[in-house]
Structure formats: structure tokens, C-alpha cells
Design a protein around this motif. Structure first.
Motif, PDB file in Angstrom:
ATOM      1  N   PHE A  10       0.857  -1.178   0.000  1.00  0.00           N
ATOM      2  CA  PHE A  10       0.000   0.000   0.000  1.00  0.00           C
ATOM      3  C   PHE A  10       0.894   1.228   0.000  1.00  0.00           C
ATOM      4  CE2 PHE A  10      -1.702   3.628   2.249  1.00  0.00           C
ATOM      5  CZ  PHE A  10      -2.895   3.843   1.596  1.00  0.00           C
TER       6      PHE A  10
ATOM      7  N   GLY B 221      -7.093   5.201  -1.278  1.00  0.00           N
ATOM      8  CA  GLY B 221      -7.208   3.812  -0.872  1.00  0.00           C
ATOM      9  C   GLY B 221      -7.290   3.601   0.625  1.00  0.00           C
ATOM     10  N   TYR B 222      -7.140   4.656   1.398  1.00  0.00           N
ATOM     11  CA  TYR B 222      -7.155   4.530   2.860  1.00  0.00           C
ATOM     12  C   TYR B 222      -8.282   5.341   3.503  1.00  0.00           C
ATOM     13  CZ  TYR B 222      -5.579   4.835   7.725  1.00  0.00           C
ATOM     14  OH  TYR B 222      -5.510   4.778   9.086  1.00  0.00           O
TER      15      TYR B 222
ATOM     16  N   ASP C 115     -18.514  -1.903   3.159  1.00  0.00           N
ATOM     17  CA  ASP C 115     -17.566  -1.927   4.271  1.00  0.00           C
ATOM     18  C   ASP C 115     -18.245  -1.331   5.493  1.00  0.00           C
ATOM     19  OD1 ASP C 115     -15.726  -2.895   2.455  1.00  0.00           O
ATOM     20  OD2 ASP C 115     -14.815  -0.941   2.089  1.00  0.00           O
TER      21      ASP C 115
ATOM     22  N   SER D  71     -12.498  -6.096  -0.548  1.00  0.00           N
ATOM     23  CA  SER D  71     -11.921  -5.441  -1.721  1.00  0.00           C
ATOM     24  C   SER D  71     -11.743  -6.492  -2.801  1.00  0.00           C
ATOM     25  CB  SER D  71     -10.573  -4.807  -1.363  1.00  0.00           C
ATOM     26  OG  SER D  71     -10.069  -4.038  -2.436  1.00  0.00           O
TER      27      SER D  71
ATOM     28  N   THR E 125     -11.733  -7.402  -7.435  1.00  0.00           N
ATOM     29  CA  THR E 125     -11.918  -7.034  -8.836  1.00  0.00           C
ATOM     30  C   THR E 125     -13.240  -7.527  -9.411  1.00  0.00           C
ATOM     31  OG1 THR E 125     -10.806  -9.057  -9.599  1.00  0.00           O
ATOM     32  CG2 THR E 125      -9.416  -7.146  -9.183  1.00  0.00           C
TER      33      THR E 125
ATOM     34  N   ILE F 107      -7.487  -2.030  -8.830  1.00  0.00           N
ATOM     35  CA  ILE F 107      -6.514  -1.924  -7.752  1.00  0.00           C
ATOM     36  C   ILE F 107      -5.120  -2.124  -8.327  1.00  0.00           C
ATOM     37  CG2 ILE F 107      -5.724  -2.911  -5.571  1.00  0.00           C
ATOM     38  CD1 ILE F 107      -8.633  -3.760  -5.070  1.00  0.00           C
TER      39      ILE F 107
ATOM     40  N   ASP G 155      -0.882  -2.301  -8.005  1.00  0.00           N
ATOM     41  CA  ASP G 155       0.234  -2.612  -7.116  1.00  0.00           C
ATOM     42  C   ASP G 155       1.177  -1.418  -7.128  1.00  0.00           C
ATOM     43  OD1 ASP G 155       2.559  -3.520  -5.879  1.00  0.00           O
ATOM     44  OD2 ASP G 155       2.422  -5.530  -6.740  1.00  0.00           O
TER      45      ASP G 155
ATOM     46  N   ASP H  89     -10.093  -2.196   5.932  1.00  0.00           N
ATOM     47  CA  ASP H  89     -10.086  -1.721   4.557  1.00  0.00           C
ATOM     48  C   ASP H  89      -8.675  -1.750   3.978  1.00  0.00           C
ATOM     49  OD1 ASP H  89     -11.257  -0.732   2.251  1.00  0.00           O
ATOM     50  OD2 ASP H  89     -11.193   1.349   2.900  1.00  0.00           O
TER      51      ASP H  89
ATOM     52  N   THR I 183      -7.319  -4.415   0.855  1.00  0.00           N
ATOM     53  CA  THR I 183      -6.651  -3.960  -0.355  1.00  0.00           C
ATOM     54  C   THR I 183      -5.283  -4.604  -0.504  1.00  0.00           C
ATOM     55  OG1 THR I 183      -7.813  -1.838  -0.252  1.00  0.00           O
ATOM     56  CG2 THR I 183      -5.814  -1.921  -1.598  1.00  0.00           C
TER      57      THR I 183
ATOM     58  N   VAL J  66      -5.454  -8.094  -1.898  1.00  0.00           N
ATOM     59  CA  VAL J  66      -5.628  -8.165  -3.344  1.00  0.00           C
ATOM     60  C   VAL J  66      -4.300  -7.932  -4.050  1.00  0.00           C
ATOM     61  CG1 VAL J  66      -6.788  -7.140  -5.335  1.00  0.00           C
ATOM     62  CG2 VAL J  66      -8.041  -7.461  -3.200  1.00  0.00           C
ATOM     63  N   VAL J  67      -3.552  -6.951  -3.589  1.00  0.00           N
ATOM     64  CA  VAL J  67      -2.251  -6.639  -4.188  1.00  0.00           C
ATOM     65  C   VAL J  67      -1.276  -7.801  -4.003  1.00  0.00           C
ATOM     66  CG1 VAL J  67      -0.224  -5.126  -4.022  1.00  0.00           C
ATOM     67  CG2 VAL J  67      -2.535  -4.152  -3.971  1.00  0.00           C
TER      68      VAL J  67
END
Length: 270
Positions: A96, A108-109, A142, A182, A184, A191, A193, A217, A221, A224-225
Motif C-alpha cells: 500500500f 485507498g485509505y 464496508d 476489496s 476485482t 486496484i 500494485d 479496509d 486492499t 488483493v495486491v
């Protein structure tokens, strides 16, 4: 489970649908002070949008990006979020980052942080009121939820199946805490990287349960990354979670320990 009357308030804020759900006696859910606290929570989110939106030319973040103000001159909450984002980048091993594009963008935060902040300031204190059973806030799926002391209420949070539209893959039971998802499945590969600038692939959906929505949250994320790599879980401030991969594997963890890996078909037994 206690029998309680529900009341729901809904607004569109920060580009998403935000709903507050209160349960308790009729006197509690219809009380003017309850409604006023909910209104204050919505106002808090509108203020966060005014400060942090990247779509508003007059936001603090947009002005900061254009060089119209410095971080020291911005609203104090901007420095608070910037510090939290730097800490998140370090704890996540760079999975992140709010600055990877070369400027500060906490998109994203900040939503999870803002929703949790509004809940803790204006909603969760209502659980001490006479007749209160439970209260929670949901922003685009969320949520930060709470239950009154002594109540047997449990929030049962359905996790959407990213491979089968309209179906529920799992149920997360939460008394007090946060759940964030989170992935796709609904918005595609949106999202990125931050280490490569490329879309994150491999994980269709990631759900994290934590005390804090900002943390849930964030780590959803990160999951996913990270794709197939769950090494980050040991550093995460999470209670539990699950990822659903593109190939159908469902991986679950409790605390810092992975507890199961099943195929998507087998996960229906949950």
C-alpha cells in the motif's frame, strides 16, 4: 437473539451509498437524539469528502497536489491521514502506498478511516443509551458495527461470492468491529500494485475482519495486491479474513495463522 426494532438512514456520500442501521426499542430508534447523532455522522463524512476528495478542485488534497498549500497549511486531518498512510506503507511492505504516483493521494485509505471515525465519534456512543441494542454504518459494503453491553445481538455479515453473482459465499459473525471487502469482481482490475504500477491480479475478492475499519479496509486492499502471498498476515491488525482467487481457491486465516484452503466448489459447505 434479542427482538429489536430496526431503523435505517441512507445518504450518498464520498461517491458511495452510506447507510446507518440502528436496532433497539421504539423509543431509542425514534429518539431525536439518535437521529441527530446519525445526522452528525453523515456530516462528518461530508466534511471528510470536502477535505480529501480528488474529484473536487477545492478540496485540501487537490489544492495540495496543485501546490496551492503545503501539508502544514492543510487541514490538520490531512497530516493525520498522511502519517497513517506512511505507517501503512511500512507495515504492508510497500503493498500500500499513498504517494507512489509522486504525490499524496490517500484514496485507498481514507474512506475506511473516515467511516470508522464518524462511527466512533457519533454512532457507537449511542450504545450506552437506554433501549439501544446495536448500531452500525455501511459504506459501499464496508462496515463498522457495535453491540450494546449485555446484548446478545450478533451482526451476521454476508460475503458476496465473486464467482457467482447474487450468491453469498460466507457469513462473518461480528459483535463489535469492522468488515471490509476489496477485489476485482465488481469494478474490474482497478486496484494497482504501487510497487509496479500494474493492476493487481490473482485475487478476485478479499475480506478482512478487524477492530478498526481503517485497518480492515487497508488489509483487504493489501490482500488483493499480494495475490497468492499471505506473508503479510503476520503484520496485519486483523482478527480473521479470507481471499478468493481467480482460480477458485478460498484461503482463510485467524489472527496470523492460515486455517484452511479449499476449492471454490468446496467452500459452499462453509
Amino acid at each position: 437473539m434479542s427482538s429489536s426494532e430496526p431503523r435505517v438512514w441512507v445518504e450518498t456520500i464520498m461517491g458511495t451509498v452510506v447507510s446507518v442501521h440502528a436496532y433497539g426499542t421504539t423509543a431509542f430508534v425514534q429518539d431525536a437524539e439518535t437521529a441527530a447523532s446519525v445526522a452528525c455522522a453523515f456530516d462528518e463524512l461530508r466534511e471528510a469528502d470536502r477535505i480529501f476528495s480528488t474529484y473536487r478542485e477545492d478540496s485540501e488534497i487537490s489544492r495540495l497536489h496543485r501546490g496551492k498549500i503545503t501539508l502544514d497549511e492543510a487541514h490538520p486531518l490531512v497530516a493525520e491521514v498522511a502519517a497513517a498512510c506512511l505507517d501503512a506503507e511500512q507495515r504492508s511492505g510497500g503493498r500500500f502506498s499513498a504517494t507512489w504516483r509522486g504525490w499524496f493521494d490517500p484514496t485507498g485509505y481514507v474512506k475506511g478511516w473516515a467511516v470508522e471515525r464518524a462511527a466512533r465519534m457519533h454512532l457507537l456512543p449511542l450504545l450506552a443509551a437506554t433501549g439501544a441494542t446495536a448500531i452500525g454504518i455501511n459504506a459501499g459494503g464496508d462496515m463498522q458495527v457495535g453491540t450494546a453491553p449485555g446484548s446478545d445481538w450478533v451482526w451476521r455479515v454476508g460475503i458476496a461470492d465473486p464467482h457467482r453473482a447474487g450468491e453469498v459465499l460466507a457469513i462473518m459473525d461480528v459483535v463489535n468491529g469492522a468488515v471490509a471487502t476489496s477485489g476485482t469482481a465488481e469494478r474490474g482490475a482497478h486496484i494497482l500494485d504501487p510497487r509496479s504500477g500494474e493492476p493487481a491480479t490473482g485475487v478476485r475478492s478479499a475480506t478482512v475482519v478487524a477492530d478498526s475499519l481503517a485497518e480492515a479496509d487497508l488489509w483487504a486492499t493489501v490482500a488483493v495486491v499480494a495475490g497468492d502471498d499471505l506473508s503479510w498476515v503476520s503484520a496485519a491488525d486483523s482478527r480473521s479474513g479470507m481471499t478468493v482467487s481467480d482460480d477458485g481457491r478460498v484461503r482463510r486465516w485467524m489472527g496470523a495463522t492460515e486455517v484452511s484452503v479449499v476449492t471454490h466448489a468446496d467452500s459452499a459447505a462453509r
